[in-house]
Design an enzyme around this catalytic site. Structure first.
Site, mmCIF file in Angstrom:
data_model
loop_
_atom_site.group_PDB
_atom_site.id
_atom_site.type_symbol
_atom_site.label_atom_id
_atom_site.label_comp_id
_atom_site.label_asym_id
_atom_site.label_seq_id
_atom_site.Cartn_x
_atom_site.Cartn_y
_atom_site.Cartn_z
ATOM 1 C CB CYS A 44 -0.906 0.006 1.225
ATOM 2 S SG CYS A 44 -1.948 1.485 1.349
ATOM 3 C CD GLU A 98 -2.308 -1.961 -3.719
ATOM 4 O OE1 GLU A 98 -1.255 -1.803 -4.378
ATOM 5 O OE2 GLU A 98 -2.314 -2.195 -2.503
#
Length: 221
Positions: A2, A104
Site C-alpha cells: 500500500c 494499487e
C-alpha cells in the site's frame, strides 16, 4: 503493498464512526496521501481512543538513522510478529490508520495502471497499523506503518497484496495494549472479503504525489 491512499471525510464524521472524543486535530482532505506525510491514526490512551498524527514510514526507537522509515511504510502480516523492525510495536503499539480509499497499480502493456479501491458507500475504514516514537537529541519522530496481506478476490487481478482492512468488531482487540499474544492478534490480519468494496481505474496523474485533488479518484476509461 500500500503506497498511496485517501482520507477525504470530515474529522467530525471520523469521530462518530470511530467513537473518538475531543479535542480532535485539524485534518485537511487528501486525495493522494504518500509515504513520509503526516497521517491520521487512532491509538488507545488510558483506555480512551485518541485521534493523533504520525509520519507514514515506521522509524523504530532503536534506529540510528530515521531515514529507515522511507523503507518501512508497510509491514507484512506474515512476519510482523517476528521481524525485529516491527515485533515490539506489534506487541504494544498498534493503531488504526484511517482511510476512505487506497490505490494499487496493475502491470499492463505500456506501464502500470492505477486503480482506486473504496467502500461502495464511500464510508471511512481502518487499516491495521503500528506506531513508534523515535528520539534523537532534540528531535522526536512519531511514525507508523500499514500492515499488508494477500489480496482478496477483487484485488488479485490488480495486485498480489492489499492493506489489512480491519473489521469494526475487531477495533477494540487490535488497540488493546494488554493483548500481546500473536495467536490472538494474527488472525485479524486477513484479506478483507466484504462485498462492500469496489475498484476502478483512475488517471495516472496519481503517480505524482504532488497531485492531490478530486481528479485523482475520478474513474477513467
Amino acid at each position: 503493498m500500500c503506497g498511496r491512499y485517501t482520507l477525504r471525510v470530515p474529522v467530525e464524521e471520523l469521530a462518530e464512526k470511530f467513537d473518538l472524543p475531543g479535542p480532535l486535530p485539524e485534518l485537511s482532505p487528501s486525495y493522494n496521501i504518500a509515504p513520509s506525510r503526516e497521517v491520521a491514526a487512532v491509538v488507545l490512551r488510558e483506555k480512551t481512543r485518541r485521534l493523533e498524527k504520525f509520519r507514514w514510514g515506521l522509524v523504530p526507537s532503536w534506529a540510528d538513522d530515521p531515514g529507515i522509515g522511507n523503507r518501512m511504510i508497510n509491514a507484512r502480516a506474515e512476519s510482523v510478529a517476528e521481524k525485529p523492525s516491527y515485533r515490539r510495536a506489534f506487541r504494544s503499539r498498534r493503531c488504526l490508520v484511517l482511510a476512505d480509499g487506497f490505490y494499487e497499480w496493475r502491470k499492463e502493456d505500456g506501464g502500470r495502471q492505477p486503480y482506486y479501491i473504496k467502500m461502495r458507500d464511500g464510508s471511512p475504514f481502518a487499516f491495521a497499523g503500528l506506531w513508534e516514537v523515535w528520539r534523537g537529541g532534540a528531535d522526536e519522530i512519531r511514525s507508523c506503518t500499514i500492515i499488508t496481506t494477500d489480496a482478496n478476490g477483487l484485488l488479485a487481478p490488480i495486485h498480489e497484496r492489499m492493506p489489512v482492512i480491519l473489521d469494526p468488531q475487531d477495533y477494540d482487540l487490535w488497540l488493546d495494549v494488554s493483548v500481546h499474544d500473536p495467536e490472538v492478534l494474527l488472525p485479524l490480519l486477513k484479506p478483507y472479503e466484504g462485498e462492500t468494496l469496489e475498484a476502478y481505474p483512475v488517471d495516472r496523474l496519481v503517480n505524482n504525489p504532488a497531485n492531490d485533488g478530486p481528479a485523482c479518484v475520478e474513474p477513467v476509461g
